[in-house]
Scaffold this motif. Structure first.
Motif, PDB file in Angstrom:
ATOM      1  N   CYS A 318       1.395  17.458  11.444  1.00  0.00           N
ATOM      2  CA  CYS A 318       1.526  18.907  11.348  1.00  0.00           C
ATOM      3  C   CYS A 318       0.955  19.486  12.643  1.00  0.00           C
ATOM      4  N   TYR A 319       1.802  20.068  13.457  1.00  0.00           N
ATOM      5  CA  TYR A 319       1.428  20.564  14.785  1.00  0.00           C
ATOM      6  C   TYR A 319       0.261  21.553  14.657  1.00  0.00           C
ATOM      7  N   GLY A 320      -0.780  21.326  15.481  1.00  0.00           N
ATOM      8  CA  GLY A 320      -1.926  22.236  15.494  1.00  0.00           C
ATOM      9  C   GLY A 320      -2.769  22.160  14.234  1.00  0.00           C
ATOM     10  N   LYS A 321      -2.580  21.093  13.432  1.00  0.00           N
ATOM     11  CA  LYS A 321      -3.378  20.960  12.200  1.00  0.00           C
ATOM     12  C   LYS A 321      -3.979  19.565  12.092  1.00  0.00           C
ATOM     13  N   GLY A 340      -6.621  12.203  12.733  1.00  0.00           N
ATOM     14  CA  GLY A 340      -7.169  13.192  13.659  1.00  0.00           C
ATOM     15  C   GLY A 340      -6.918  14.602  13.164  1.00  0.00           C
ATOM     16  N   THR A 341      -7.807  15.527  13.540  1.00  0.00           N
ATOM     17  CA  THR A 341      -7.606  16.940  13.199  1.00  0.00           C
ATOM     18  C   THR A 341      -7.665  17.765  14.478  1.00  0.00           C
ATOM     19  N   TRP A 342      -7.004  18.907  14.440  1.00  0.00           N
ATOM     20  CA  TRP A 342      -6.854  19.735  15.641  1.00  0.00           C
ATOM     21  C   TRP A 342      -8.048  20.653  15.853  1.00  0.00           C
ATOM     22  N   ASN A 343      -8.514  20.657  17.100  1.00  0.00           N
ATOM     23  CA  ASN A 343      -9.518  21.622  17.516  1.00  0.00           C
ATOM     24  C   ASN A 343      -9.124  22.027  18.934  1.00  0.00           C
ATOM     25  N   LYS A 344      -8.721  23.275  19.090  1.00  0.00           N
ATOM     26  CA  LYS A 344      -8.158  23.736  20.364  1.00  0.00           C
ATOM     27  C   LYS A 344      -9.132  23.529  21.526  1.00  0.00           C
ATOM     28  N   HIS A 374      -1.249  15.824  23.244  1.00  0.00           N
ATOM     29  CA  HIS A 374      -2.283  16.628  22.583  1.00  0.00           C
ATOM     30  C   HIS A 374      -3.330  15.720  21.960  1.00  0.00           C
ATOM     31  N   PHE A 375      -4.576  16.143  22.001  1.00  0.00           N
ATOM     32  CA  PHE A 375      -5.682  15.354  21.463  1.00  0.00           C
ATOM     33  C   PHE A 375      -6.090  15.876  20.084  1.00  0.00           C
ATOM     34  N   TYR A 376      -6.134  14.979  19.108  1.00  0.00           N
ATOM     35  CA  TYR A 376      -6.609  15.302  17.761  1.00  0.00           C
ATOM     36  C   TYR A 376      -7.790  14.369  17.458  1.00  0.00           C
ATOM     37  N   GLY A 377      -8.987  14.911  17.338  1.00  0.00           N
ATOM     38  CA  GLY A 377     -10.184  14.091  17.083  1.00  0.00           C
ATOM     39  C   GLY A 377     -10.697  14.277  15.666  1.00  0.00           C
ATOM     40  N   ARG A 389     -12.047   8.490  13.794  1.00  0.00           N
ATOM     41  CA  ARG A 389     -10.757   8.148  14.384  1.00  0.00           C
ATOM     42  C   ARG A 389     -10.277   9.300  15.266  1.00  0.00           C
ATOM     43  N   GLN A 390      -9.450   8.964  16.267  1.00  0.00           N
ATOM     44  CA  GLN A 390      -8.845  10.002  17.110  1.00  0.00           C
ATOM     45  C   GLN A 390      -7.470   9.556  17.562  1.00  0.00           C
ATOM     46  N   VAL A 391      -6.597  10.518  17.850  1.00  0.00           N
ATOM     47  CA  VAL A 391      -5.208  10.184  18.196  1.00  0.00           C
ATOM     48  C   VAL A 391      -4.704  11.118  19.292  1.00  0.00           C
ATOM     49  N   THR A 392      -3.941  10.528  20.223  1.00  0.00           N
ATOM     50  CA  THR A 392      -3.223  11.327  21.221  1.00  0.00           C
ATOM     51  C   THR A 392      -1.776  11.420  20.760  1.00  0.00           C
ATOM     52  N   VAL A 393      -1.312  12.636  20.515  1.00  0.00           N
ATOM     53  CA  VAL A 393       0.077  12.852  20.063  1.00  0.00           C
ATOM     54  C   VAL A 393       0.934  13.125  21.294  1.00  0.00           C
TER      55      VAL A 393
END
Length: 444
Positions: A318-321, A340-344, A374-377, A389-393
């Motif tokens: 989910c983009y930005g989430k 991962g979760t989004w933090n701008k 995009h980075f989701y940490g 966990r963290q992911v680069t989308v």
């Protein structure tokens, strides 16, 4: 009946329950029409069915986060990565995983040529291939289903430094799938510098032995004998209990499904099944009949989520989430891991040290955005590292016959640090809106 599994009155067993109820159960005769069809088949061989693919010199591609795989059928398999920086030449890093110029190690082609001077090169190569095959058709476990395949060996690839410069080699496994377009389902390095490539093709489906079919489940019919009820007492009680249990769950599921717009959207989009077996997916899902403008707005607001993936784990993005990894099981329900979760602010910090935008140089000298990262940490804590966990989308533009197709795959280069590749024609429409941090917006 004239079709389906055969039942004969004399093929039965008597079953007795704990309550001494007796039933005569008629068993199916397992031999069926498919076996007869396979035995009587006199059509083209698998090699002949695939010949149009080899003659057209067509190639299939699989794009991953770093490597692109190119299978030119009957010619070669190539793994490559292109670096195309502004104002510089294209830098290509490539390896050939196999070429069709392989000699069969089990026979002496020169000797065979003397014995069969009229045999064509094509016939000889097919003959060599069949010498390597067992008499039964090989099968491969693809997502829990034993699937027949036709193997084509390719050797003579780029020398492998890890194996005393022996050439790389591959087995290309062609699998019947009636709706496929010769896609690469998977590329796997089974041992060092030896690969298995699985290709889905409709061409093999004309051969009965290669047709995809789910393992048959044949019914056993039971009739009550004199003095016994139509249905065993314990079975009736069990069915009543199951009905009672199902009722509250049904209500909960309906409430959950309509509780938020996000979940309402995501519940609709399931992975596309290959053949009739729901478990076998190609990681591609088709995403609704919303107009492009609506879809882009829903996607960028995070209320329209992409689903995909191949194998045990599926992925929800989910983009930005957030990015979730999940497995659905009929018995135990859904197991979910937050990758991962989004933090701008965190992403902006990450983008200052990493390339958030990658460019593609057009022939006219102008450049366009090819991919954004995009980075989701702050995902679930990893047992191996004791860290979240963290992911680069990586969002990529990918043209497709279906304008609303999405392909999703995940790599794990380091323990619990992931790369999620998301490719879709929808992304093509918004990549050029990326700002310096790779953040996307609705096209004006």
């Amino acid at each position: 009946p004239t079709t389906g599994v055969l039942y004969k009155e004399d093929n039965y067993i008597i079953m007795t329950t704990v309550d001494k109820e007796k039933y005569k159960c008629i068993l199916p005769l397992i031999a069926n029409g498919n076996e007869e069809e396979e035995k009587d088949y006199k059509g083209p061989t698998p090699g002949e069915l695939l010949e149009p693919l080899f003659k057209q010199s067509s190639c299939s591609y699989r794009i991953e986060s770093y490597w692109t795989y190119e299978v030119c059928h009957g010619k070669h398999i190539r793994q490559y990565h292109e670096e195309k920086e502004t104002g510089q030449k294209i830098n290509i890093q490539e390896y050939y995983l196999g070429n069709m110029m392989m000699k069969n190690p089990l026979s002496d082609p020169d000797q065979e040529e003397k014995e069969n001077p009229k045999e064509s090169a094509k016939e000889a190569s097919e003959k060599h291939l069949f010498l390597l095959l067992p008499s039964t058709i090989p099968t491969k476990n693809i997502e829990g289903q034993m699937t027949p395949y036709y193997p084509v060996e390719m050797g003579n690839g780029t020398p492998c430094s890890l194996r005393q410069n022996l050439p790389r080699s591959s087995t290309v496994m062609y699998i019947c799938h009636p709706e496929a377009k010769h896609e690469i389902l998977s590329v796997a390095e089974v041992t060092t510098c030896e690969y298995e490539v699985v290709i889905l093709t409709p061409l093999l489906c004309n051969h009965p032995k290669y047709r995809f079919r789910a393992s048959p489940v044949n019914d056993i019919f039971c009739q009550s004998l004199p003095g016994s009820p139509l249905k065993p007492h314990n079975l009736e009680q069990l069915e009543k209990q199951q009905e009672m249990l199902k009722m509250p769950f049904r209500r909960v599921k309906e409430e959950e499904m309509h509780s938020t717009k996000e979940e309402k959207f995501s519940s609709i989009h399931k992975p596309v099944a290959v053949g009739s077996h729901q478990l076998l997916t190609v990681g591609t899902t088709h995403i609704s009949k919303l107009t492009d403008d609506q879809l882009i707005k829903e996607f960028l607001s995070g209320s329209y989520c992409f689903h995909g993936g191949v194998g045990w784990w599926k992925y929800e993005f989910c983009y930005g989430k957030y990015v979730h990894q999940y497995h659905e099981d009929k018995e135990s329900g859904r197991t979910s891991v937050v990758v991962g979760t989004w933090n701008k602010e965190e992403h902006i910090e990450w983008s200052k040290k990493n390339a958030a935008r990658t460019y593609y140089l057009r022939e006219d000298g102008t450049q366009t955005v090819r991919m954004v990262s995009h980075f989701y940490g702050n995902g679930d804590v990893c047992d191996l590292t004791d860290k979240p966990r963290q992911v680069t989308v990586k969002l990529k533009c990918k043209e497709s016959d279906s304008p609303h197709a999405v392909t999703i795959y995940m790599l794990e280069p380091h323990s619990c640090q992931y790369i999620l590749g998301v490719e879709s024609p929808v992304i093509c429409k918004i990549l050029d809106t990326a700002d310096e941090y790779g953040l996307l917006s609705v096209p004006s």
